[in-house]
Design an enzyme around this catalytic site. Structure first.
Site, PDB file in Angstrom:
ATOM      1  N   LYS A  59       0.731  -0.701  -0.089  1.00  0.00           N
ATOM      2  CA  LYS A  59      -0.492   0.216   0.006  1.00  0.00           C
ATOM      3  C   LYS A  59       1.143   1.263   0.061  1.00  0.00           C
ATOM      4  CE  LYS A  59      -2.222   0.845   3.228  1.00  0.00           C
ATOM      5  NZ  LYS A  59      -1.697   2.116   4.802  1.00  0.00           N
ATOM      6  N   ARG A 133      -9.775   3.335   9.467  1.00  0.00           N
ATOM      7  CA  ARG A 133      -9.384   1.863   9.797  1.00  0.00           C
ATOM      8  C   ARG A 133     -11.008   0.810   9.593  1.00  0.00           C
ATOM      9  NH1 ARG A 133      -3.774   1.041  10.745  1.00  0.00           N
ATOM     10  NH2 ARG A 133      -2.691   2.775  10.727  1.00  0.00           N
ATOM     11  N   ARG A 168      12.988 -12.063   5.743  1.00  0.00           N
ATOM     12  CA  ARG A 168      13.777 -10.545   5.943  1.00  0.00           C
ATOM     13  C   ARG A 168      14.331 -11.081   6.743  1.00  0.00           C
ATOM     14  NH1 ARG A 168       9.875  -4.913   5.668  1.00  0.00           N
ATOM     15  NH2 ARG A 168       8.619  -6.663   7.550  1.00  0.00           N
ATOM     16  N   ARG A 201      13.584 -10.327  13.080  1.00  0.00           N
ATOM     17  CA  ARG A 201      13.080  -9.598  14.142  1.00  0.00           C
ATOM     18  C   ARG A 201      11.357  -9.946  14.827  1.00  0.00           C
ATOM     19  NH1 ARG A 201      11.458  -4.053  11.438  1.00  0.00           N
ATOM     20  NH2 ARG A 201       9.339  -4.756  12.379  1.00  0.00           N
ATOM     21  N   ARG A 212      -1.123 -10.908  12.571  1.00  0.00           N
ATOM     22  CA  ARG A 212      -1.456  -9.665  11.620  1.00  0.00           C
ATOM     23  C   ARG A 212      -2.277  -9.396  11.043  1.00  0.00           C
ATOM     24  NH1 ARG A 212       4.222  -8.386  12.114  1.00  0.00           N
ATOM     25  NH2 ARG A 212       4.032  -7.776  10.089  1.00  0.00           N
TER      26      ARG A 212
END
Length: 270
Positions: A59, A133, A168, A201, A212
């Site tokens: 986005k 949201r 990542r 992470r 999430r």
């Protein structure tokens, strides 16, 4: 994922027919350009649009292209809120009281900030990013008189985002970041310059990314329904450009459909 509302439009008859025949996003053969024509129908040189999409779905990159190509005034409510607090405005001071108390900033307060920003925008094209949201926030926005004309939904399969983000890895001392799908280290698990171990992470681990995304889906579904019911929702998943999706360039595929769509709505050349 929920399907967008679709209604016919004479100038886009073939495209609308294709969209009506398409399965829901995430299934094989999903339409790359999903369209709804209703309250948002008709060309307009000035408009307020909302962009909605999952975390890690591209986005931000798409928003930057919209600003570049269509001269949108980009309004990120997170950035706006922080700026108001730093400046010590009346709204920022009130918002800060809620923030330091660990409470959510009231929807009405954020909408008032948005109203002030929209009123001072240098262009009549505004792109709202990060707000609303929820369906409740969208209702407050409408009640306060901000005329959202288009809700642009960026649809990316969850499994694709999980794969991308969980690939990542980080060299913690330097901050160098690697991505195994397009920027891998020369030696698996090792930093190119020091040879030290890479770490992941916590919020990039697959289970964290999936959690999430599930939270986003639960929150976004009523918001998308809000705009769909008003004929404002337009969903883009990039499947109209399978050659780009196959190269792991879904963001490019999505924008290849979004750009001409928006150009037509604004009455400008793509």
């Amino acid at each position: 994922r929920p399907r967008p509302h679709v209604a016919p439009a004479a100038s886009l008859q073939m495209l609308s027919l294709r969209a009506r025949a398409a399965p829901a996003v995430g299934g094989s053969g999903a339409a790359g350009w999903r369209r709804g024509l209703g309250a948002a129908g008709g060309g307009c040189r000035g408009l307020t649009a909302v962009i909605v999409g999952p975390p890690g779905g591209g986005k931000g990159s798409i928003s930057k292209r919209l600003i570049r190509d269509f001269d949108f005034h980009h309004l990120s409510t997170g950035d706006l809120l922080r700026a108001q607090v730093r400046a010590g405005t009346a709204l920022g001071t009130e918002a800060h009281k809620h923030m330091v108390a660990g409470a959510l900033v009231p929807d009405g307060l954020i909408v008032d900030m948005v109203l002030g920003e929209v009123g001072g925008a240098r262009t009549d094209r505004v792109l709202l990013d990060g707000f609303p949201r929820t369906a409740a926030q969208a209702a407050v926005l409408a009640a306060k008189g901000i005329p959202v004309r288009l809700a642009l939904s960026i649809a990316v399969p969850n499994e694709e985002i999980v794969r991308r983000l969980s690939g990542r890895w980080l060299h913690a001392p330097s901050g160098r970041t690697y991505a195994y799908d397009f920027n891998p280290p020369s030696v698996v698990g090792k930093d190119d310059e020091t040879g030290e171990d890479l770490v992941q992470r916590e919020d990039d681990k697959p289970e964290a990314v999936q959690a999430r995304l599930e939270g986003y889906d639960a929150q976004a579904a009523p918001l998308l329904d809000f705009y769909r019911s008003r004929g404002m929702l337009f969903e883009f998943d990039g499947a109209e450009h399978p050659e780009l999706v196959a190269k792991d360039r879904r963001t490019d595929a999505i924008y290849s459909s979004l750009k001409p769509f928006l150009a037509e709505r604004l009455g400008v050349k793509a």
